[in-house]
Design a protein around this motif. Structure first.
Motif, mmCIF file in Angstrom:
data_model
loop_
_atom_site.group_PDB
_atom_site.id
_atom_site.type_symbol
_atom_site.label_atom_id
_atom_site.label_comp_id
_atom_site.label_asym_id
_atom_site.label_seq_id
_atom_site.Cartn_x
_atom_site.Cartn_y
_atom_site.Cartn_z
ATOM 1 N N ALA A 1 0.814 -1.212 0.000
ATOM 2 C CA ALA A 1 0.000 0.000 0.000
ATOM 3 C C ALA A 1 0.849 1.264 0.000
ATOM 4 O O ALA A 1 0.346 2.354 -0.290
ATOM 5 N N GLY A 2 2.127 1.139 0.346
ATOM 6 C CA GLY A 2 2.990 2.315 0.423
ATOM 7 C C GLY A 2 2.687 3.185 1.619
ATOM 8 O O GLY A 2 3.014 4.370 1.625
ATOM 9 N N GLU A 3 2.064 2.594 2.633
ATOM 10 C CA GLU A 3 1.697 3.341 3.841
ATOM 11 C C GLU A 3 1.973 2.469 5.061
ATOM 12 O O GLU A 3 1.702 1.271 5.035
ATOM 13 N N THR A 4 2.491 3.079 6.113
ATOM 14 C CA THR A 4 2.703 2.343 7.350
ATOM 15 C C THR A 4 2.115 3.147 8.499
ATOM 16 O O THR A 4 2.769 4.045 9.036
ATOM 17 N N PRO A 5 0.870 2.845 8.860
ATOM 18 C CA PRO A 5 0.253 3.559 9.972
ATOM 19 C C PRO A 5 0.861 3.091 11.299
ATOM 20 O O PRO A 5 1.485 2.027 11.362
ATOM 21 N N PRO A 6 0.696 3.864 12.346
ATOM 22 C CA PRO A 6 1.172 3.400 13.653
ATOM 23 C C PRO A 6 0.371 2.167 14.076
ATOM 24 O O PRO A 6 -0.848 2.115 13.908
ATOM 25 N N ILE A 7 1.076 1.182 14.603
ATOM 26 C CA ILE A 7 0.452 -0.078 15.003
ATOM 27 C C ILE A 7 0.665 -0.289 16.495
ATOM 28 O O ILE A 7 1.779 -0.137 17.001
ATOM 29 N N THR A 8 -0.397 -0.652 17.188
ATOM 30 C CA THR A 8 -0.309 -1.045 18.593
ATOM 31 C C THR A 8 -0.391 -2.561 18.642
ATOM 32 O O THR A 8 -1.403 -3.145 18.238
ATOM 33 N N TRP A 9 0.681 -3.192 19.100
ATOM 34 C CA TRP A 9 0.731 -4.651 19.223
ATOM 35 C C TRP A 9 0.177 -5.011 20.589
ATOM 36 O O TRP A 9 0.677 -4.523 21.600
ATOM 37 N N ASP A 10 -0.836 -5.840 20.616
ATOM 38 C CA ASP A 10 -1.492 -6.198 21.882
ATOM 39 C C ASP A 10 -1.602 -7.722 21.960
ATOM 40 O O ASP A 10 -2.372 -8.330 21.208
ATOM 41 N N ARG A 11 -0.858 -8.311 22.858
ATOM 42 C CA ARG A 11 -0.825 -9.774 22.962
ATOM 43 C C ARG A 11 -2.202 -10.349 23.308
ATOM 44 O O ARG A 11 -2.476 -11.515 23.010
ATOM 45 N N ARG A 12 -3.067 -9.555 23.907
ATOM 46 C CA ARG A 12 -4.415 -10.051 24.231
ATOM 47 C C ARG A 12 -5.191 -10.433 22.973
ATOM 48 O O ARG A 12 -6.124 -11.238 23.034
ATOM 49 N N ILE A 13 -4.838 -9.874 21.833
ATOM 50 C CA ILE A 13 -5.550 -10.164 20.584
ATOM 51 C C ILE A 13 -5.174 -11.545 20.046
ATOM 52 O O ILE A 13 -5.957 -12.170 19.335
ATOM 53 N N TYR A 14 -4.000 -12.047 20.425
ATOM 54 C CA TYR A 14 -3.552 -13.351 19.947
ATOM 55 C C TYR A 14 -4.515 -14.441 20.418
ATOM 56 O O TYR A 14 -4.693 -14.662 21.603
ATOM 57 N N LEU A 15 -5.180 -15.080 19.470
ATOM 58 C CA LEU A 15 -6.139 -16.161 19.717
ATOM 59 C C LEU A 15 -7.252 -15.792 20.702
ATOM 60 O O LEU A 15 -7.814 -16.665 21.364
ATOM 61 N N ALA A 16 -7.577 -14.506 20.776
ATOM 62 C CA ALA A 16 -8.600 -14.036 21.716
ATOM 63 C C ALA A 16 -9.998 -14.420 21.261
ATOM 64 O O ALA A 16 -10.272 -14.550 20.068
ATOM 65 N N ASN A 17 -10.892 -14.558 22.239
ATOM 66 C CA ASN A 17 -12.306 -14.743 21.916
ATOM 67 C C ASN A 17 -12.952 -13.372 21.730
ATOM 68 O O ASN A 17 -12.329 -12.326 21.974
ATOM 69 N N SER A 18 -14.185 -13.380 21.306
ATOM 70 C CA SER A 18 -14.892 -12.130 21.024
ATOM 71 C C SER A 18 -14.984 -11.223 22.250
ATOM 72 O O SER A 18 -14.799 -10.013 22.147
ATOM 73 N N ALA A 19 -15.243 -11.792 23.407
ATOM 74 C CA ALA A 19 -15.373 -10.986 24.625
ATOM 75 C C ALA A 19 -14.083 -10.221 24.920
ATOM 76 O O ALA A 19 -14.120 -9.041 25.288
ATOM 77 N N THR A 20 -12.949 -10.869 24.738
ATOM 78 C CA THR A 20 -11.664 -10.201 24.966
ATOM 79 C C THR A 20 -11.439 -9.103 23.935
ATOM 80 O O THR A 20 -10.982 -8.002 24.275
ATOM 81 N N LEU A 21 -11.770 -9.378 22.676
ATOM 82 C CA LEU A 21 -11.611 -8.358 21.631
ATOM 83 C C LEU A 21 -12.498 -7.150 21.911
ATOM 84 O O LEU A 21 -12.070 -6.006 21.720
ATOM 85 N N ILE A 22 -13.705 -7.384 22.382
ATOM 86 C CA ILE A 22 -14.599 -6.282 22.746
ATOM 87 C C ILE A 22 -13.994 -5.479 23.893
ATOM 88 O O ILE A 22 -14.020 -4.244 23.875
ATOM 89 N N ASP A 23 -13.433 -6.160 24.881
ATOM 90 C CA ASP A 23 -12.784 -5.447 25.994
ATOM 91 C C ASP A 23 -11.641 -4.567 25.494
ATOM 92 O O ASP A 23 -11.500 -3.419 25.925
ATOM 93 N N VAL A 24 -10.818 -5.086 24.583
ATOM 94 C CA VAL A 24 -9.706 -4.303 24.022
ATOM 95 C C VAL A 24 -10.261 -3.070 23.311
ATOM 96 O O VAL A 24 -9.752 -1.956 23.479
ATOM 97 N N LEU A 25 -11.300 -3.245 22.527
ATOM 98 C CA LEU A 25 -11.886 -2.110 21.799
ATOM 99 C C LEU A 25 -12.512 -1.088 22.742
ATOM 100 O O LEU A 25 -12.402 0.119 22.512
ATOM 101 N N ARG A 26 -13.135 -1.544 23.800
ATOM 102 C CA ARG A 26 -13.757 -0.617 24.762
ATOM 103 C C ARG A 26 -12.740 0.290 25.445
ATOM 104 O O ARG A 26 -13.099 1.351 25.938
#
Length: 181
Positions: free
Chosen positions: A70-95
């Motif tokens: 894409a020729g673009e590199t946005p800032p990325i936040t690496w969050d280990r909680r996302i690794y193999l997380a269930n939906s409830a955990t992903l919702i918590d991260v987003l909240r």
């Protein structure tokens, strides 16, 4: 309204049984798929303000190749909680996300990302894109959800509608399922 992008990592390599799941890299098809999807995401720009991603090797490589294409590199936040997380955990991260980020793209794994779509988008029979996800959210698939919320902290089940869904095979038939394997 908030916008949520969902981008599943590209196809990974299973050839080295000694590798931990976390350390599996992309295979050749995955590398091609990541680049194709990176171009698509750029060309259908939402203007992602934040990228939240699993630090697993297959996700980091997916993002590296997609951003390079894409020729673009946005800032990325690496969050280990996302690794193999269930939906409830992903919702918590987003909240937890600040409200100045009106658009967030999350990059991770199934079944969590697929379940996140199921939890956020009502199964009311009016979304053909949700129906496609019910069949499968394949590797390197990309979806966009519009969320009927003003604050990430208010994220709840049934608050979204899916407005965009693209799979690698939609852009390049060579990236479709290979039933011979």
């Amino acid at each position: 309204m908030k916008i949520l992008g969902i981008f599943r990592h590209a196809k990974s390599d299973w050839n080295d049984a000694r590798l931990r799941d976390f350390d599996r890299p992309l295979n050749a098809r995955g590398r091609k798929g990541a680049a194709v999807m990176g171009l698509h995401i750029r060309d259908n720009a939402v203007g992602w303000k934040r990228v939240l991603a699993s630090p697993a090797v297959r996700v980091t490589q997916t993002l590296e190749l997609a951003c390079e294409a894409a020729g673009e590199t946005p800032p990325i936040t690496w969050d280990r909680r996302i690794y193999l997380a269930n939906s409830a955990t992903l919702i918590d991260v987003l909240r937890e996300q600040p409200d100045d980020a009106g658009s967030i793209i999350m990059v991770g794994h199934n079944p969590g990302l697929e379940d996140l779509i199921f939890d956020l988008v009502p199964d009311d029979g009016t979304s053909p894109l949700r129906d496609i996800v019910e069949e499968k959210l394949p590797t390197a698939a990309y979806a966009v959800l519009e969320l009927d919320i003003d604050h990430w902290a208010d994220l709840r089940e049934g608050c979204a509608r899916i407005t965009h869904l693209v799979r690698p095979r939609d852009l390049d038939p060579d990236l479709g399922p290979d039933f011979a394997r």
